[in-house]
Design an enzyme around this catalytic site. Sequence first.
Site, mmCIF file in Angstrom:
data_model
loop_
_atom_site.group_PDB
_atom_site.id
_atom_site.type_symbol
_atom_site.label_atom_id
_atom_site.label_comp_id
_atom_site.label_asym_id
_atom_site.label_seq_id
_atom_site.Cartn_x
_atom_site.Cartn_y
_atom_site.Cartn_z
ATOM 1 N N ASP A 328 39.426 38.760 37.226
ATOM 2 C CA ASP A 328 39.172 40.186 37.082
ATOM 3 C C ASP A 328 40.514 40.824 36.717
ATOM 4 O O ASP A 328 41.565 40.319 37.129
ATOM 5 C CB ASP A 328 38.644 40.748 38.401
ATOM 6 C CG ASP A 328 38.481 42.253 38.350
ATOM 7 O OD1 ASP A 328 37.795 42.734 37.444
ATOM 8 O OD2 ASP A 328 39.059 42.935 39.216
ATOM 9 N N ASP A 526 39.230 40.858 43.470
ATOM 10 C CA ASP A 526 39.605 41.550 44.702
ATOM 11 C C ASP A 526 38.655 42.668 45.092
ATOM 12 O O ASP A 526 38.683 43.129 46.224
ATOM 13 C CB ASP A 526 41.012 42.138 44.569
ATOM 14 C CG ASP A 526 41.024 43.388 43.696
ATOM 15 O OD1 ASP A 526 40.367 43.363 42.633
ATOM 16 O OD2 ASP A 526 41.672 44.371 44.065
ATOM 17 N N ASP A 530 33.268 42.393 42.885
ATOM 18 C CA ASP A 530 33.530 41.003 42.516
ATOM 19 C C ASP A 530 32.791 40.019 43.414
ATOM 20 O O ASP A 530 32.762 38.817 43.110
ATOM 21 C CB ASP A 530 35.031 40.699 42.584
ATOM 22 C CG ASP A 530 35.830 41.449 41.526
ATOM 23 O OD1 ASP A 530 35.269 41.678 40.443
ATOM 24 O OD2 ASP A 530 36.986 41.796 41.790
#
Length: 631
Positions: A328, A526, A530
């Site tokens: 990400d 994080d 996610d």
Amino acid sequence: MKLSKKQKKWLARILIAAVLFVVLEVLVHVGAFEGRRWWIGLLFALVPYLIVGYDVILKSLRNISRGDVFDENFLMMIATFGAFGIGEYPEAVAVMLLYQTGELFQNYATGRSRDSIADLMSIAPEMAFVERDDEIEEVDPDEVEVGEIIVIRPGDRIPLDGEVLEGESLIDTSALTGEPVPRSAKCGDMVISGCVNGQGTLKVRTTKAYEESTVARILEMVETATEKKTRVENFVTRFAHVYTPIVTIGALVLALVPPLVLGGGLDVWVSWIRRACIFLVVSCPCALVISVPLGFFGGIGAASRIGVLVKGSNYLEALSQVRTIVFDKTGTLTKGEFKVSSILPSGGDTSDEAKDALLELAVCAEYYSTHPIAESVRAAYGRPVDAARIGEMEEIAGHGVRTVADGREILAGNAKLMRSRGIEAEDPGTGGTVVHVACSGKYAGTIIISDTIKEGAQAAIRDMKAAGIRRSVMLTGDRREAAEEVARRIGIDEVHAQLLPGDKVDQIEKLMQSGSGSGKLAFVGDGINDAPVLMRSDVGIAMGSLGSDAAIEAADIVLMDDDIGKIAQTVKIARKTLGIIHANIIFAIAVKVVILILSVLGVANMWMAIFGDVGVLILCILNAMRLLRRS
């Protein structure tokens, strides 16, 4: 070498038995027990045998009474009984003596491996000092409610997560992150439980109950880390359950069938029983049964020492096979802190006066906005703006803002906003978030706002590739141009931008299918959005310090200090762990097969059998203990 009280007693038994064994060997060598005095030799041999091996016999008998017959204790008992039966008293004692030496060595090594994980258990706080009714009360951390004020004195372990209200200090986070450099904590900063306060006294408002705090979650992860077995461990367990009965029956056949078929006197029976005893000793699978979980203990412990929590040995095994890592962007590769990176006035005027005038227009336009982009524009301007200058303001969803300031209409937003007002926006041709600014219907220029890349991100990606990661991918909801700029600067191979949270799971599915057969896929994230992606990937890696609770719970591996540079280190630890384990399996099986064949042929003696069992066990343990060194 520090031994526990139990291990010291164990060692004392071994040393006493070893001394008596030496005396026994000398007496046998001088013929003290020949002829009718054989029973004296038997009684003398039973003394060291029972001193060192009584617990093995008791365990075997206890297991037999429970229906669990075939284990290493049973094999040792039957093999040594057989050696006594054919008059090989020193060999019987030697087998039990060396077997117990190997078991002590294994117990010590396993204890050290467990300790490398259990060291984290010391982070549990014992008490909390709560400010109630202008008095300080000492209570258990789980009795403190969310929102209460706790006082953390110098040297105290922080009992709960919270926000600093008063005081300033340095916080030792090494127990959680493995980093020796303390972190500053002052009013407004968040502190996490399990760390140690430095010199200053802090007053902290708790933000989580104890059971939801960082330290409680870590302790739960540590306690369950060794419960999830790998395919290798499950194979070894199944192998031992099938293998042990087979070799026991094989030894019985070896002792009885050849003498019955070939015929012969007592010497023939003694010869084949000796072969069967050697067969039993060497066939003990303890080298496999012990060294495999010991290797995983060592690997998980090595990771914990650098501030990485692996929730199970199965995840360590999966990480060793990872060839694709997906990230990400925001919060993982970048800080999520937006800053003005370029100010581009129209007409190519690059003077400071022109840039300042453009930035002032943007600040006026964004004056009432709470968007992070507006905050970054105000931060770049760095000066207050008189509110009396600002008139009406309108948020235009998906486009930007319209504000009247000093009697002029100011527009700030994307190219769609400019086109809707018939204004031609210039393409800056660069990454980052682009804010176009127009004043009184005329284009004024562009402000580029970029997310700050984390320090060490580029080096982390480089290290991962050096560790054997073949493909790095970034998923983000950001603009393609901004995402590609970050990927170019960091060294990411592949970018998928402008994704909604649900699109990330679909993209992971596609990446896993496209990479089928070429290793496993890990995802690093994080945020709370996610969590589904972390659960869907082969290995989910979460940021533990700043990451959301949902992401940490969904992940298989947690980076306690958010340092993605430790991923490469953990991959190396995982591959080293599996390499050592596979080497142990191959070595143990190969040596045992060779000596088993030699024992059937009558070539191997009892000392070769002892090496095939105890020697192989000790060598496998020594190999596995290499993981206990800091990797």
